[in-house]
Design a protein around this motif. Structure first.
Motif, PDB file in Angstrom:
ATOM      1  N   UNK A 119      47.772  51.621  43.659  1.00  0.00           N
ATOM      2  CA  UNK A 119      47.628  50.993  42.352  1.00  0.00           C
ATOM      3  C   UNK A 119      48.294  51.869  41.300  1.00  0.00           C
ATOM      4  N   UNK A 120      49.057  51.252  40.415  1.00  0.00           N
ATOM      5  CA  UNK A 120      49.676  51.990  39.311  1.00  0.00           C
ATOM      6  C   UNK A 120      48.573  52.499  38.387  1.00  0.00           C
ATOM      7  N   UNK A 121      48.504  53.799  38.200  1.00  0.00           N
ATOM      8  CA  UNK A 121      47.433  54.382  37.396  1.00  0.00           C
ATOM      9  C   UNK A 121      47.605  54.111  35.906  1.00  0.00           C
ATOM     10  N   UNK A 153      42.979  48.486  36.273  1.00  0.00           N
ATOM     11  CA  UNK A 153      41.916  47.786  35.542  1.00  0.00           C
ATOM     12  C   UNK A 153      40.859  47.278  36.526  1.00  0.00           C
ATOM     13  N   UNK A 154      39.623  47.046  36.060  1.00  0.00           N
ATOM     14  CA  UNK A 154      38.566  46.533  36.949  1.00  0.00           C
ATOM     15  C   UNK A 154      38.965  45.194  37.579  1.00  0.00           C
ATOM     16  N   UNK A 155      38.451  44.948  38.784  1.00  0.00           N
ATOM     17  CA  UNK A 155      38.789  43.734  39.521  1.00  0.00           C
ATOM     18  C   UNK A 155      37.548  43.213  40.225  1.00  0.00           C
ATOM     19  N   UNK A 198      35.780  47.848  41.741  1.00  0.00           N
ATOM     20  CA  UNK A 198      37.089  47.774  42.376  1.00  0.00           C
ATOM     21  C   UNK A 198      38.178  47.717  41.311  1.00  0.00           C
ATOM     22  N   UNK A 199      39.413  48.051  41.723  1.00  0.00           N
ATOM     23  CA  UNK A 199      40.518  48.137  40.781  1.00  0.00           C
ATOM     24  C   UNK A 199      41.715  47.313  41.247  1.00  0.00           C
ATOM     25  N   UNK A 200      42.557  46.975  40.279  1.00  0.00           N
ATOM     26  CA  UNK A 200      43.877  46.420  40.567  1.00  0.00           C
ATOM     27  C   UNK A 200      44.802  46.757  39.406  1.00  0.00           C
TER      28      UNK A 200
END
Length: 565
Positions: free
Chosen positions: A453-455, A459-461, A484-486
């Protein structure tokens, strides 16, 4: 805006507590000796970061500091400043205002640069401070060669006209300013700039399509007149020393190029298709060097045990996975750890990808019957301690490799299987006896690659219902309670939400219990012993862990976990 007054960076950094007087004097001495800018000396010695220096300058000059990682640039506005000037002046045009341009500078105290940029843009300039590292990353994205590639392809098509391509035109295409050379130069520069691993040139019915593979995913670059495809193929074959008259059979070759002073090795593959020769070029940046085992994403506990196994005097270590899953990188990392003056290392590869200092590397050549098995037999007479076999492709290679592992040599190799547990079945297909496997095989590592994931835009997912089903296979009912993130997409990741890749691993150590089960013809007993030995060190467990750590998305984790659920 008024021009900034001339101030001394060293005084600012001392005043704001980033440097002591003694550190400043040391950095000034280095600056005078080497000619490097003072700010670069400070960063290189780890005293302060680019960002700290930029923020200190902004505070002193009462102008904004812009973090380019989170700033959405408009390339059309930024390109108003020519690339050569932008890099020379360390400047980027951030936005256009009613009466001025906002320009980010790595050194806003340079009065000449301020005046020169205002002259070039023909408008007043408001200043902001940007970090040097972020600036050059932004410039690499802004001044990509997309339009240059399209222009060169269009020009080449016009030069060729509608007539057929003749081999007599080769000499004309070899001059430096020929459109085909400029097109290829732009392609290589753009691919290296964005970190592409492959360039694909694909002739279609009415056009030739050019695509890059980045982080394992294909990205469309441009489309040009189909009549330029033969010229590109011709030029590339000459560079790779291939047969330019042969268009009916696939060919493989390689050549080296220098891109922005970086040596890049290019592996070329041609294949005849319905509309011409499809060309794929794998780019191997020799300047990057080998990755160490502790930097490719192997979980710490697994890595610790793997290093203990690598320290053994003999045995077979297999790394499995599909093409492009990073197997060679893992083996090179293992070689790097064992490459000491006390050991002799030999590699047998097809092709040799990276040149490794201190290691004897052999290129397989089937055309002259220089096969893996033949080279391996010869290599064993060279008294090696460690042997790397690029791939176990057939019974003969597997048999000789197993025997080497049983007679005092540490042997590394790769195999194409879906997971670690299915590796013995593949070796059985290659007619390797069970008792030989049980004696020689030390460990099997299965691996895949997932996009990170690009830091900058993480963002939250909220996972979907189907994704939660997959997560529950490892996390149980607590799956819904985790965050979780995306990636949402930004200028840092070309709006993909991903930047870079990391490995997903599982490891099966052939313990005494597993070896005993392997020696028997009891498939169920072997699987039971293997699953017990792995104890959760599976692809799915590691993928879920990476998802929980916010390093990759649920979708990416699911894509590499092939176990049923």
């Amino acid at each position: 805006m008024l021009r900034p007054g001339k101030i001394r960076l060293g005084d600012i950094l001392v005043e704001q507590g980033l440097l002591t007087v003694e550190q400043l004097q040391f950095c000034l001495d280095e600056h005078r000796k080497t000619g490097r800018r003072l700010g670069q000396v400070v960063v290189d010695n780890g005293i302060a970061t680019d960002e700290h220096i930029g923020q200190a300058l902004a505070k002193q000059l009462h102008i904004p500091y812009v973090n380019l990682k989170n700033y959405r640039l408009n390339p059309n506005i930024s390109r108003l400043l020519p690339e050569l000037r932008a890099r020379r002046h360390r400047a980027v045009v951030l936005e256009e205002r009613d009466d001025a341009f906002l320009v980010g500078l790595a050194d806003p105290t340079d009065l000449f640069v301020h005046d020169e940029i205002a002259r070039l843009l023909k408008k007043d300039v408001d200043l902001a401070v940007v970090s040097e590292e972020g600036l050059f990353q932004a410039l690499n994205r802004i001044y990509r060669k997309g339009s240059e590639i399209s222009d060169a392809a269009r020009e080449l098509g016009q030069d060729l006209g509608n007539g057929p391509i003749e081999f007599g035109a080769v000499e004309a295409l070899s001059i430096e300013d020929a459109p085909v050379v400029r097109l290829l130069q732009s392609l290589f520069e753009d691919a290296v700039q964005v970190g592409a691993s492959d360039i694909h040139i694909e002739p279609q019915a009415k056009a030739v399509q050019i695509r890059f593979r980045m982080d394992g995913v294909m990205h469309f670059q441009t489309e040009a007149d189909s009549k330029i495809a033969p010229s590109l193929s011709l030029r590339l074959k000459i560079m790779a020393d291939l047969d330019i008259a042969e268009k009916r059979l696939p060919q493989d070759g390689r050549f080296g190029v220098s891109i922005n002073n970086q040596p890049v090795d290019v592996r070329l593959s041609t294949m005849p298709t319905q509309y011409g020769e499809s060309i794929v070029m794998r780019l191997l940046n020799q300047a990057k060097g080998m990755l160490r085992l502790d930097s490719i994403g192997i979980p710490p506990a697994m890595l610790k045990r793997l290093r203990q196994i690598l320290a053994r005097p003999n045995g077979l270590v297999l790394v499995t996975g599909p093409t492009g899953s990073g197997k060679t990188t893992t083996l090179y990392g293992a070689l790097a750890e064992l490459n000491t003056p006390e050991r002799k290392l030999i590699t047998i590869e097809d092709p040799v990808e990276y040149k490794l200092p201190g290691i004897n590397q052999v290129q397989v050549n089937e055309k002259i019957e220089l096969s893996f098995a033949r080279v391996l037999r010869s290599a064993l007479r060279q008294d090696p301690d460690v042997v790397l076999i690029g791939e176990m492709r057939d019974h003969e290679t597997a048999q000789v490799g197993m025997q080497a592992a049983m007679t005092g040599h540490m042997v590394f190799s790769t195999l194409h299987t879906n997971d670690a547990i299915s590796t013995p079945d593949r070796l059985l297909d290659m007619e390797v006896p069970r008792y030989v496997m049980a004696s020689a095989l030390q460990v099997v590592i299965a691996q895949r690659l997932v996009r990170r994931i690009c830091q900058s835009c993480s963002a939250p997912y909220q996972p979907t219902a189907w994704e939660l089903v997959w997560l529950r296979t490892e996390l149980g009912e607590s799956a819904a309670g985790h965050e979780y993130k995306q990636g949402t997409g930004c200028s840092q990741c070309s709006n993909t939400g991903y930047k870079g890749r990391t490995g997903v691993y599982e490891m099966l150590e052939i313990s005494d219990e597993v070896a005993e089960a392997l020696g028997k013809a009891d498939h169920v007993e072997f699987h039971r012993a293997a699953e017990k030995q792995m104890d959760g060190w599976t692809l799915r467990r590691h993928a879920v862990q990476l998802v929980l750590e916010g390093k990759t998305t649920v979708q990416e984790g699911m894509s590499v976990s092939n176990q049923a659920f």
